[in-house]
Design an enzyme around this catalytic site. Structure first.
Site, mmCIF file in Angstrom:
data_model
loop_
_atom_site.group_PDB
_atom_site.id
_atom_site.type_symbol
_atom_site.label_atom_id
_atom_site.label_comp_id
_atom_site.label_asym_id
_atom_site.label_seq_id
_atom_site.Cartn_x
_atom_site.Cartn_y
_atom_site.Cartn_z
ATOM 1 N N HIS A 32 -7.696 -8.265 -7.681
ATOM 2 C CA HIS A 32 -7.993 -8.472 -6.571
ATOM 3 C C HIS A 32 -8.705 -7.655 -5.634
ATOM 4 O O HIS A 32 -8.137 -7.613 -4.736
ATOM 5 C CB HIS A 32 -7.737 -9.793 -6.567
ATOM 6 C CG HIS A 32 -7.010 -10.999 -7.680
ATOM 7 N ND1 HIS A 32 -6.664 -10.052 -8.638
ATOM 8 C CD2 HIS A 32 -7.648 -11.808 -7.956
ATOM 9 C CE1 HIS A 32 -6.078 -11.222 -9.200
ATOM 10 N NE2 HIS A 32 -7.458 -12.701 -8.764
ATOM 11 N N HIS A 59 0.852 -1.663 0.054
ATOM 12 C CA HIS A 59 -0.143 -0.129 -0.022
ATOM 13 C C HIS A 59 0.751 1.236 0.184
ATOM 14 O O HIS A 59 0.484 2.163 -0.074
ATOM 15 C CB HIS A 59 -1.099 -0.210 1.245
ATOM 16 C CG HIS A 59 -1.927 -0.763 0.877
ATOM 17 N ND1 HIS A 59 -2.750 -1.417 2.010
ATOM 18 C CD2 HIS A 59 -2.384 -1.450 -0.293
ATOM 19 C CE1 HIS A 59 -3.922 -2.714 1.215
ATOM 20 N NE2 HIS A 59 -3.675 -2.970 0.260
ATOM 21 N N ASP A 83 -13.780 -12.937 -12.280
ATOM 22 C CA ASP A 83 -12.388 -13.539 -12.002
ATOM 23 C C ASP A 83 -11.989 -12.515 -12.606
ATOM 24 O O ASP A 83 -11.453 -11.522 -14.084
ATOM 25 C CB ASP A 83 -12.376 -13.815 -12.621
ATOM 26 C CG ASP A 83 -10.930 -15.543 -12.666
ATOM 27 O OD1 ASP A 83 -9.716 -14.645 -13.516
ATOM 28 O OD2 ASP A 83 -10.722 -16.066 -11.421
ATOM 29 N N ASP A 122 -3.050 -8.672 -6.858
ATOM 30 C CA ASP A 122 -3.028 -9.030 -6.120
ATOM 31 C C ASP A 122 -3.712 -9.922 -5.225
ATOM 32 O O ASP A 122 -4.913 -9.567 -4.535
ATOM 33 C CB ASP A 122 -3.421 -7.527 -4.639
ATOM 34 C CG ASP A 122 -3.022 -7.719 -2.639
ATOM 35 O OD1 ASP A 122 -2.530 -8.734 -3.117
ATOM 36 O OD2 ASP A 122 -3.665 -6.379 -2.985
ATOM 37 N N GLU A 153 -14.005 -7.968 -8.263
ATOM 38 C CA GLU A 153 -14.184 -8.750 -6.984
ATOM 39 C C GLU A 153 -14.406 -10.412 -6.862
ATOM 40 O O GLU A 153 -15.780 -9.750 -8.084
ATOM 41 C CB GLU A 153 -14.183 -8.161 -5.911
ATOM 42 C CG GLU A 153 -14.769 -9.325 -4.432
ATOM 43 C CD GLU A 153 -13.121 -9.881 -4.219
ATOM 44 O OE1 GLU A 153 -13.714 -12.203 -4.172
ATOM 45 O OE2 GLU A 153 -12.168 -9.387 -4.329
#
Length: 274
Positions: A41, A18, A137, A158, A112
């Site tokens: 993700h 981050h 996906d 990620d 997501e």
């Protein structure tokens, strides 16, 4: 490895990925032209550090909670400011951090796969009208979103590492993405369980078309069964000054995160230095 993020939010791996995310966003904001952020993700967006999952591992207490006395260097200072802005015992995932830092002319696409997580993410992002949630996906949807209309942007890969072949999926998705968006900045996070992990993934990313690549590694303690102690981040097409900013940040957090034995870290150019 099943990386349910509610158990790990705010840990040392989040601090690394981050702060790097913030570093790239601060760079992109320097130019007037709009940019896009695509998070493949994205997770649920906001995590309760007082909840059962976070309390069970206590990883936030060994991560972001240790940084109050760290030197106020960038991008660390902005990262800590953004994280605190969501309130006590709340930790923002990457889509919330990005949503807070993009401008009105910029755009966030947060993908997501898991329906419940995607629903929570949509709720968390409601205040941000430049953010869009896609329940899909991330690996398969990413190529369809590239190149972004803005022609500038950041791709964050990620994944939760739920699949045994996660490294292969990352490399395949990156290979498709870089063909469509060669000038994009890519951040690719991965856990390091064995010494060969970093080398294998780095080699695949280079083979798939990366011509400018930095690898960052951060290790906070000796490896323990069932607990992640080392993490890595690959940055493709890193912006100018990114390597220096991350070295300064890692130097500032090494002692707080490591305690009696400072965390070990490295920032290495694997291709295209400078």
């Amino acid at each position: 490895m099943n990386y349910r993020h509610a158990y790990h939010a705010g840990n040392f791996a989040d601090v690394l990925k981050h702060t790097a995310l913030v570093a790239v966003l601060l760079h992109l904001r320097k130019k007037e032209a709009p940019f896009a952020v695509i998070d493949t993700h994205a997770g649920r967006g906001l995590y309760d550090l007082s909840g059962r999952e976070a309390q069970k591992t206590g990883e936030a207490g060994q991560g972001i909670a240790k940084l109050a006395a760290a030197a106020a260097v960038e991008p660390l200072a902005t990262y800590l400011h953004v994280a605190k802005s969501f309130g006590a015992n709340r930790y923002p995932g990457s889509p919330l951090i990005a949503a807070r830092l993009i401008r009105r002319k910029d755009r966030l696409v947060a993908i997501e796969k898991h329906p419940e997580e995607a629903e929570a993410l949509a709720e968390a992002l409601k205040p941000f009208n430049r953010a869009r949630v896609i329940a899909a996906d991330g690996y398969t949807r990413l190529p369809k979103l590239l190149p972004p209309p803005e022609r500038r942007g950041l791709i964050l890969i990620d994944p939760p590492f739920e699949a045994a072949n996660e490294f292969e999926q990352i490399a395949r998705a990156f290979g498709e993405a870089i063909k469509r968006f060669a000038t994009g900045i890519y951040l690719i996070w991965f856990p390091i369980k064995t010494k060969s992990d970093a080398e294998a993934l780095s080699g695949e990313i280079l083979a798939r078309g990366a011509t400018k690549l930095i690898r960052i590694q951060l290790a906070v303690s000796a490896k323990e069964e069932g607990r992640l102690a080392e993490t890595g981040l690959l940055t493709v097409n890193p912006p100018f000054g990114f390597d220096a900013a991350m070295r300064e940040t890692l130097a500032a957090i090494a002692t707080p995160l490591g305690g009696a034995s400072p965390a070990k870290w490295s920032v290495d150019w694997l291709a295209g230095e400078g």
